[in-house]
Design an enzyme around this catalytic site. Structure first.
Site, PDB file in Angstrom:
ATOM      1  N   GLY C 221      22.302  46.055 -77.619  1.00 32.20           N
ATOM      2  CA  GLY C 221      23.210  45.537 -76.597  1.00 32.20           C
ATOM      3  C   GLY C 221      24.681  45.718 -76.952  1.00 32.20           C
ATOM      4  CE1 TYR C 353      25.742  32.435 -75.162  1.00 30.32           C
ATOM      5  CE2 TYR C 353      26.913  32.263 -73.068  1.00 30.32           C
ATOM      6  CZ  TYR C 353      26.531  33.007 -74.168  1.00 30.32           C
ATOM      7  OH  TYR C 353      26.930  34.309 -74.276  1.00 30.32           O
TER       8      TYR C 353
END
Lengths: 341, 445, 447
Positions: C221, C353
């Site tokens: 990624g 997060y």
């Protein structure tokens, strides 16, 4: 090393040749086994057990045996029994080479014992010098001698000698048992203990004690023998006794399945010791117990005689003893020794 | 060190990389030796930044090889990120392949013939070669040598009559000369030495516990690169116990008889024997200068090695007992005793192999009669034995085991020396088919 | 990697898409070595008070072999590739009118993938109210203009701070970044730029030559893209990821001629292992805290392991590693951390997060002066919706909406994040410190 084999196992080398009273018949060539078997089978019917076994004082001899022509057969033999490829005729192959002549003696009308149903009890061989493919002046002589009592009948020695260039190179004594026969003056078969007085000294020495108390040693090898091994050894040895070739043939003689040639198992043990360790001159003995049913698995202990407790030189110089038995069972198939001379 | 070894320069161990070992038929099904060795090599290249590096040599091999893999290691190098001009060759010494490859390359480094090298090995049971039977093979060979279609057809005709010839032959672990499997051979040695089931299970349990702890501690973080979705040796059972091991049925040594005629207990189970495994390993070596010029870590020196063979065919010695003879020669030549060793890496072909090895070294008569020593060779401190696990837990892809052990040993001595400030040594012992033993001495550097 | 809607909207049905008023994402021009900096001539516009700075900017742009214009006239068929609006001297909001309207007048002649870059001064404590208004107003202007531009064009601004000169190294580097295709997915952003201590030749093709960069979470990624882009820019890269990701990690390492380090960044000794791996190569010079995880759950359903693991990986590991590296006396370290637009705008189901990512923005600002003392910088990049394996797992409908939200009406590519990070990690950007640069295609919400 004489210690490995009972004294006189192969007979006196100095006294090579058939007994002096024997008449020697020279044949032009080694007879074909097929024909001999046919005669043997027919003759066997007539040879009923009787009480006055006497051996014919006759020997057969073929001089100038063509060893060159046996090349392909030798190669096939070596592949079947596991001998390395070589121009030297191993003891096992010399036995096979002389076998038709010995068989010729046994199918003589005056040979008192029937060929069919004879049991190969033991075999004792000495190779005194190598016989090579292509050697000239190879001479084979065979005769029968020393009929004697066995607890189950009469045993007899078939002796084969091979000379190369006039020198004794091979002497083999195959002891067979004919069940139900007796010797003159002995009466009924003597129920002697195995290894007892009825047995002569040719019985190979093994690590175990007598048969009764035999304990399998720790194995050193395992043979997985397929059904094809009977026909395969039959082809290279010429010994196409039906008991080795198929289940059907074996059943006819009372075995549940085909059985391996005893000499195949002994020859394979000889091969596993190998030419490098047995040397040019050696002694090779074998005693056969229960037959090996095919297919089957045989455990082997092929050991230095010194490791098996014999008081001989350590390592290969002291020779080898071998035992074979059914894998996982104390059912003994064969035992013997291979020792350099 | 009192030594008769001629002075040469050092060969150092820089690091290692392997792929996780996987039980046969699992993760690496449809993965070839070349795939696995290339993966191990690529991980090594990545770990040490060796892309486009021209190494002195890459040496390794596989015990079970397909015929197309005649140049397995070279092909792997060509498929790697190393410079394509890096030479390579295949070598094979049964389970000693990996360690023998290390001996080969370190000798060249010590002689100054090369500056750097990779040694390793790979093996797969899952992609093992399948051979045709001898009869079919001969027919095919005859056909291929035949002149003209007629002869070719004639050569092949017997095949039609014998469909059984088409049955393939798979390789087994049986010794060619004896027909006994390696497990049966060891079972005989085990029986001779009277090694108990409990002692073997204890070795197996320790192996799993130690390997599991090492994984948990991250010991293998810089020794293993995941492959095909596997990131840990999948034979490892961190939760096994003496009780679980005790429930397993014996698989080798059944039907053996003692001298008194009583049956000998079968003690070797699937739990205390190594499973068939797939995997590959690599180790990076260099001269000290080569490593230092590149600021590469120097974990250990590859000090010396010794190989031995034993006379097992006629039962005089156990098939896997050759290291027993090699190690005393190795240590004596280097002026060392067992007391001088900090880590014993004894390949666990079977738990019993380790135990018979230790028992032999402790046996005065054996050491005198068979090894020619004055007395017993000595006792191995069990706390120094396979401290981060060995083949029973990790598995044993034959040719890959040497590299696994070597990298582990190098890291262990490096850490110990860093901790204590004094040199640390590891002894590596690998038994192999054919009655062979390959042993090596590694010292922190 | 362009998403299927973007391909569809740019295909044969483009006129229909336009007629229906559907979003019209453009195919963004991204950096290719050797391709021109802008897609056409660059117009430099300023208010009167900024004329001297505009001249200085013109000199810089000309030195890059750009076709620089000072008046908006164009030949028939010609389009501007970029407009640089210099407002550094404006002291009152009413001063900028003419310049801004000049820009407005040429927007229809701005090429696709064009650039509008403002150069202004950041508001500072003690500014007179009118001055503060003039400077702060630029921010609203840039953010609004970003939303008006079409065809992949973007509007961003260089905000000179602490008296940095308009042609100081970092101001120039930031201007160049915003003009270039490397900022393809950066839109509506203003980046404060202070004075730079860097002096030396700048190799714009390989700005990271000779540097050793450590990139965490580099197996795939965004991390892998960062490693590749760093290597392209000349850095030797140590790629780091957790041991189970080792296979992909070693492939990345080998593709960039780097070194793979299998390491869990939450380990106590992570910093020491990073140092051990980077030292033989002569580093580290650059550290990219990219490793991150998501464990989404509504707070009402949040279990401790989900909260704690996200904080441990995304935030605490960065704090521990930074502290240890500073303790070990690593000098001149350029730290770039991955924040997120979730940490700025918030996101349902991502309290953990977003906490971690907002925390990154916070610690980056706080770490900046600490590393500056040792000649380094600490910055962050906040990605918006980026097309990765991770976002590919978002349900299709949610994913499609997320793509359409930004001004650029599409998701970004991992390389867009990588370009921003490489810029921030480069020596010429050393005047940028403590900042969080959004790379989000101008996400609808948040600052």
């Amino acid at each position: 090393m004489i210690a490995v084999t009972g004294a006189g196992g192969v007979g006196s080398v100095a006294g090579a040749g058939a007994p002096p009273s024997y008449a020697v018949t020279e044949l032009a060539e080694l007879p074909a086994l097929g024909g001999l078997y046919a005669r043997g089978a027919v003759g066997s019917v007539a040879k009923r057990p009787r009480a006055d076994v006497a051996l014919p004082p006759a020997a057969y001899r073929v001089t100038d045996v063509d060893t060159t022509g046996t090349g392909p057969r030798l190669a096939a033999y070596q592949r079947v029994v596991g001998e390395p490829a070589s121009d030297v005729l191993s003891a096992g192959f010399l036995h096979v080479l002389a076998f038709p002549l010995a068989t010729a003696v046994m199918v003589r009308p005056d040979f008192p014992l029937g060929l069919l149903g004879m049991v190969h009890l033991r075999n004792a061989v000495r190779v005194l010098r190598p016989v090579r493919l292509g050697d000239d002046g190879v001479e084979v002589t065979a005769w029968a001698e020393n009929a004697r009592a066995h607890r189950r009948g009469v045993q007899v020695d078939l002796v084969a000698e091979i000379l190369a260039a006039g020198e004794l190179a091979y002497r083999g004594v195959s002891t067979y048992l004919a069940k139900g026969f007796t010797l003159p003056g002995v009466g009924a078969a003597e129920p002697g203990r195995p290894g007892g007085s009825a047995d002569d000294g040719a019985r190979p020495r093994t690590s175990g004690a007598g048969r009764d108390s035999w304990v399998p040693p720790l194995p050193t090898a395992r043979w997985r023998l397929g059904k094809d091994i009977g026909p395969a050894y039959g082809a290279v040895s010429g010994d196409r006794n039906p008991i080795h070739l198929s289940s059907l043939g074996a059943k006819a003689f009372g075995f549940p399945r085909a059985i391996a040639h005893g000499m195949y198992t002994a020859a394979r043990a000889l091969a596993e010791v190998g030419p490098a360790r047995r040397g040019d001159a050696y002694e090779w003995t074998a005693e056969f117990f229960k037959p090996v049913l095919l297919p089957g698995s045989v455990d082997l202990a092929i050991r230095y005689a010194s490791d098996a407790g014999a008081d001989v030189l350590p390592g290969s110089a002291g020779g080898f003893v071998y035992d074979g038995w059914r894998t996982g069972r104390a059912v003994r198939h064969l035992a013997g020794a291979v020792a350099p001379l | 060190m009192a030594s008769s070894i001629p002075t040469t320069r050092e060969a150092v161990i820089i690091g290692g990389n392997r792929i996780p070992f996987s039980r046969a038929g699992k993760k690496y099904v449809r993965t070839s030796n070349q795939d696995m060795f290339t993966a191990a090599l690529e991980g090594l290249v990545a770990r040490f930044g060796l892309q486009n590096e021209l190494l002195g040599e890459v040496v390794g091999g596989a015990v079970l090889k397909n015929s197309r893999d005649f140049n397995l290691i070279r092909e792997s190098v060509l498929g790697s990120s190393l410079a394509p001009a890096t030479p390579a060759y295949d070598l094979q010494q049964a389970c000693g392949t990996g360690l023998e490859a290390a001996i080969a390359v370190t000798n060249k480094i010590k002689l100054g013939q090369i500056e750097s090298a990779v040694a390793g090995g790979t093996d797969t049971i899952s992609d093992a070669p399948i051979a045709v039977g001898d009869k079919l093979r001969r027919a095919l060979l005859q056909a291929s040598h035949a002149r003209g279609t007629g002869d070719r057809v004639k050569a092949l005709l017997p095949v039609l009559g014998h469909p059984k010839w088409l049955a393939p032959e798979t390789p087994d672990t049986g010794e060619p000369r004896t027909g006994l499997s390696m497990g049966e051979h060891q079972a005989i040695t085990t029986a001779k030495w009277g090694i108990t089931r409990e002692a073997q299970d204890e070795i197996a349990l320790k192996s799993h516990q130690n390997l599991y702890r090492a994984w948990e501690e991250g010991f293998f973080d810089d020794l293993v690169t995941p492959f095909r979705g596997l990131s840990r040796d999948d034979n490892l059972r961190g939760d096994t116990s003496a009780e679980k091991l005790a429930t397993l049925k014996p698989v080798f040594g059944r039907g053996l008889t003692g001298e008194d005629g009583s049956p000998l207990p079968a003690t070797m189970t699937a739990g205390n024997s190594t499973p068939l495994t797939d995997g590959a390993s690599t180790v990076l070596f260099g001269s000290r200068d080569w490593a230092e010029e590149r600021d590469l870590p120097v974990l250990a020196k590859f000090v010396d090695a010794e190989t031995a063979g034993v006379d097992f065919v006629h039962g005089h010695e156990g098939l896997l007992m050759a290291p027993v003879a090699a190690v005393p020669r190795l240590l004596t030549r280097n002026g060392l005793t067992l007391e001088d060793i900090d880590f014993f890496e004894i390949h666990e072909a079977f738990a019993a192999t380790v135990l018979t090895t230790l028992a032999a070294w402790e046996d005065e008569d054996y050491c005198r009669d068979e090894l020619g020593l004055a007395g017993a060779f000595g006792k191995v401190d069990r706390d120094k034995l396979n401290v981060n696990g060995s083949s029973l837990a990790a598995g044993h892809p034959f040719a890959a085991t040497g590299g696994r052990i070597l990298a582990t040993a190098a890291k262990l001595v490096h850490a110990k020396a860093a901790e204590t400030g004094t040199p640390a040594r590891a002894l590596i012992s690998v038994c192999a088919a054919g009655g062979l033993g390959v042993t090596a001495l590694v010292e922190s550097a | 990697m362009t998403d299927s809607y973007t391909r569809f909207a740019n295909g044969g049905l483009k006129p229909l898409v336009k007629k229906l008023g559907l979003p019209q994402p453009a195919i963004l021009r991204r950096h290719k070595p050797g391709s021109p900096l802008t897609v056409g001539p660059v117009l430099v516009v300023s208010d009167d008070a900024s004329a001297a700075d505009a001249d200085a900017v013109t000199t810089v742009l000309t030195s890059w072999d750009l076709d620089v214009r000072r008046s908006p006239e164009l030949a028939e068929g010609e389009r501007f590739g970029a407009v640089v609006l210099v407002l550094t001297g404006a002291e009152h909001p009413q001063d900028v009118s003419a310049a801004v309207l000049t820009v407005g007048g040429i927007l229809r002649r701005l090429a696709g993938n064009g650039r509008v870059v403002t150069v202004s001064r950041a508001p500072a404590a003690g500014d007179a109210p009118a001055l503060a208004a003039a400077r702060a107003g630029v921010e609203g202007f840039v953010r609004s203009l970003g939303k008006e531009l079409r065809g992949g064009s973007t509007a961003n601004g260089v905000q000179l701070a602490d008296g940095a000169a308009v042609d100081s190294v970092s101001a120039v580097a930031t201007l160049r970044f915003f003009l270039s295709a490397k900022s393809a997915y950066v839109d509506g952003q203003l980046l404060p730029v202070g004075p730079s201590t860097f002096s030396g030749d700048i190799d714009w093709d390989r700005p990271l030559a000779g540097k050793v960069a450590v990139v965490t979470g580099a197996a795939r990624g965004i991390g892998a893209a960062i490693a590749r882009t760093m290597a392209r820019d000349g850095a030797k890269v140590v790629v780091v990821d957790v041991p189970p990701a080792g296979e992909a990690l070693s492939a990345v390492a080998n593709s960039v001629n780097g070194v793979a380090l299998q390491l869990d960044v939450t380990a106590e000794d992570a910093a020491d292992k990073i140092l051990a791996a980077a030292k033989p190569l002569g580093g580290p010079d650059i550290l990219v805290h990219n490793a991150g995880i998501t464990r989404d759950k509504l707070l009402a359903n949040m279990k401790a392991d989900r909260w704690d693991s996200v904080i441990a990986v995304n935030l605490a590991s960065q704090l521990r590693i930074n502290a240890r590296l500073l303790e070990r006396g690593v000098e001149g370290l350029r730290i770039v951390s991955l924040a997120s637009t979730s940490g700025i705008a918030g996101n349902k189901g991502q309290t953990n997060y977003a906490y971690s990512k907002a925390g990154v923005i916070g610690h980056t600002a706080a770490t900046a002066p600490l590393v500056a003392a040792a000649g380094g910088t600490a910055n962050a990049v906040a990605p918006g919706f980026i097309e990765t394996e991770m976002t590919a797992r978002i349900p299709f409908a949610t994913r499609s909406v997320a793509r359409m939200l930004p001004s650029l009406a599409q998701g970004g590519e991992p390389v867009d994040i990588a370009e921003a990070i490489c810029f921030l990690a480069s020596d010429p950007a050393s005047g940028v410190n403590g900042q969080t640069l959004r790379v989000c295609g101008q996400h609808l919400v948040g600052k």
